[in-house]
Write an enzyme that holds these catalytic residues in place. Structure first.
Site, PDB file in Angstrom:
ATOM      1  N   THR A  97       0.868  -1.180   0.000  1.00 51.25           N
ATOM      2  CA  THR A  97       0.000   0.000   0.000  1.00 51.25           C
ATOM      3  C   THR A  97       0.900   1.224   0.000  1.00 51.25           C
ATOM      4  O   THR A  97       1.588   1.494   0.986  1.00 51.25           O
ATOM      5  CB  THR A  97      -0.902   0.031   1.253  1.00 51.25           C
ATOM      6  N   LYS A 172      -7.639   1.693  -3.149  1.00 49.59           N
ATOM      7  CA  LYS A 172      -7.283   1.201  -1.816  1.00 49.59           C
ATOM      8  C   LYS A 172      -7.441   2.300  -0.768  1.00 49.59           C
ATOM      9  O   LYS A 172      -7.994   2.068   0.309  1.00 49.59           O
ATOM     10  CB  LYS A 172      -5.832   0.683  -1.849  1.00 49.59           C
TER      11      LYS A 172
END
Ligand code: NAD
Length: 296
Positions: A97, A172
Site C-alpha cells: 500500500t 485502496k
C-alpha cells in the site's frame, strides 16, 4: 506454473508467498529477515540471497513492502535497482500500500526501460492473506491485468481492475478512508448507547438489522465481548494496526489534497487515529479506537 520472485515476506507477504508455493508456482523468496525467508522455504519456496537474485530469471516479481520509499528504492533509486537487472518480459506486481503518485512514477520509470510494473494493493488483512481470500485492486492496462490475474488468483478471491497505473492505490485509499470513518462512527454510536445503559450486544444487533448496518457491526465489532474471534475480544491484539490505518489515512489525505476532493469525514477520522496513536496505541488493532470514546 510460473517462476515468481517474491520480495517482502512480512505479516502479509509471507502467507501470500506460501499460497503461491501451494498453488504450484516456483517461488524465489527474499526479505531482509532470514526468519521470514525460512518460513517460506519450510513450505517449499526457494531462498534468494538478495533482491537481485529473487528478481532474475523469473517471469513475475511480487513485492509486499511497507511504504513507497521502499518500493521506489528497490526498483528505481537504490544501489542495485531491480529495473536494471530484470529480464525483458518480466511483470512486476507491487501489492504494497503506497501513494498513487509513487506508484505512477515507478511504473513510468519501468516503462522507460521497457519493464512492466503494476500496482495491486490488497484488502483483507493477515487472515485473508493466509486463507488466500484477499481482494486485489489493480492499476494496470487490460493486457497486463490479464497477465497478472492467474498469479493473483492464487492469493486472492476478488480481483478487480480499478483502472490504469496508480488506480489500484487510489481505490485502496478510498476504501480504507471509508473503513476508518465507519469504524469510528460505529465506536461512537456503541459508546453512546452503552453509556445510556444499553447492552452492547443488543445495540449491535439492533443497528445491524437497521439502517446503521455496516462491515464493523457484521464482522469486526469494536466492543469487547460482543463478537468472538475478533481483535476487540483479544485485547485488540493482531488484526490491522492503528499505525497502518494512520499511514493509509495519510495516503488518502494526499490524494484528497492533490485532487482538491473534499474529505471532511476522512480528515476527522485521521485526526482521531492520530490522537489514538499519540496515546500509545499504534500497535493495537484499529478497532481499539473505541477506547478514545470511553471514559477512562
Ligand atoms: P510487515 O512490516 O510485516 O512486512 C514488511 C516486510 O518487508 C518485512 O518483513 C521487512 O523485513 C521487509 N522489507 C522491508 N524493506 C525491505 C527490503 N529493502 N528488501 C526486502 N524486504 C524488505 O508489513 P505487512 O503487514 O506485511 O504490510 C506490507 C504492506 O501491506 C504494507 O504496505 C501495508 O500497508 C499493506 N497491508 C497490510 C495489511 C495488514 O493487515 N497487515 C493489510 C493490507 C495491506
Amino acid at each position: 506454473m510460473a517462476t515468481i520472485g517474491f520480495i517482502g515476506l512480512g505479516n502479509m507477504g509471507g502467507p501470500m508467498a506460501i499460497n503461491l508455493v501451494k498453488a504450484g508456482h516456483k517461488v524465489k523468496a527474499f526479505d531482509l529477515s532470514q526468519d521470514a525467508i525460512q518460513k517460506v522455504v519450510a513450505e517449499g519456496g526457494q531462498a534468494a540471497a538478495t533482491a537481485v537474485e529473487a528478481a532474475q530469471d523469473v517471469e513475475f516479481v511480487v513485492s509486499m513492502l511497507p511504504a513507497g520509499k521502499h518500493v521506489e528504492g528497490i526498483f528505481v533509486t537504490g544501489e542495485q535497482p531491480l529495473f536494471d537487472v530484470v529480464a525483458d518480459g518480466t511483470l512486476i506486481i507491487d501489492s504494497s500500500t503506497i501513494d498513487a503518485e509513487t506508484a505512477k512514477r515507478v511504473a513510468a520509470a519501468g516503462a522507460e526501460r521497457g519493464i512492466d510494473f503494476i500496482d495491486a494493493p490488497v484488502s483483507g488483512g493477515v487472515g485473508a492473506a493466509t486463507a488466500g481470500t484477499l481482494a486485489f485492486m489493480v492499476g494496470a492496462s487490460e493486457e497486463l491485468f490479464a497477465k497478472a490475474k492467474p498469479v493473483l488468483d492464487a492469493m486472492g478471491k476478488n480481483i478487480f481492475r480499478a483502472g490504469d497505473n496508480g488506480a489500484g492505490q487510489v481505490a485502496k485509499c478510498c476504501n480504507n478512508m471509508l473503513l476508518a470513518i465507519l469504524m469510528t462512527g460505529t465506536a461512537e454510536a456503541l459508546n453512546m448507547g452503552v453509556k445510556n445503559g444499553l447492552d452492547p450486544a443488543v445495540l449491535s444487533e439492533i443497528m445491524k438489522q437497521s439502517s446503521g448496518n455496516n462491515w464493523a457491526l457484521q464482522v469486526y465489532n469494536p466492543f469487547p465481548g460482543v463478537m468472538e474471534g475478533v481483535p476487540s475480544s483479544n485485547d485488540y491484539q493482531g488484526g490491522f494496526q492503528v499505525d497502518l490505518m494512520y499511514k493509509d489515512l495519510g495516503l488518502a489525505g494526499d490524494v484528497s489534497h492533490q485532487s482538491a476532493s473534499p474529505t471532511p469525514m476522512g480528515s476527522q477520522a485521521r485526526a482521531l487515529f492520530a490522537l489514538h496513536k499519540a496515546n500509545g496505541n499504534g500497535g493495537l488493532d484499529f478497532s481499539s479506537v473505541l477506547r478514545l470514546y470511553q471514559d477512562q
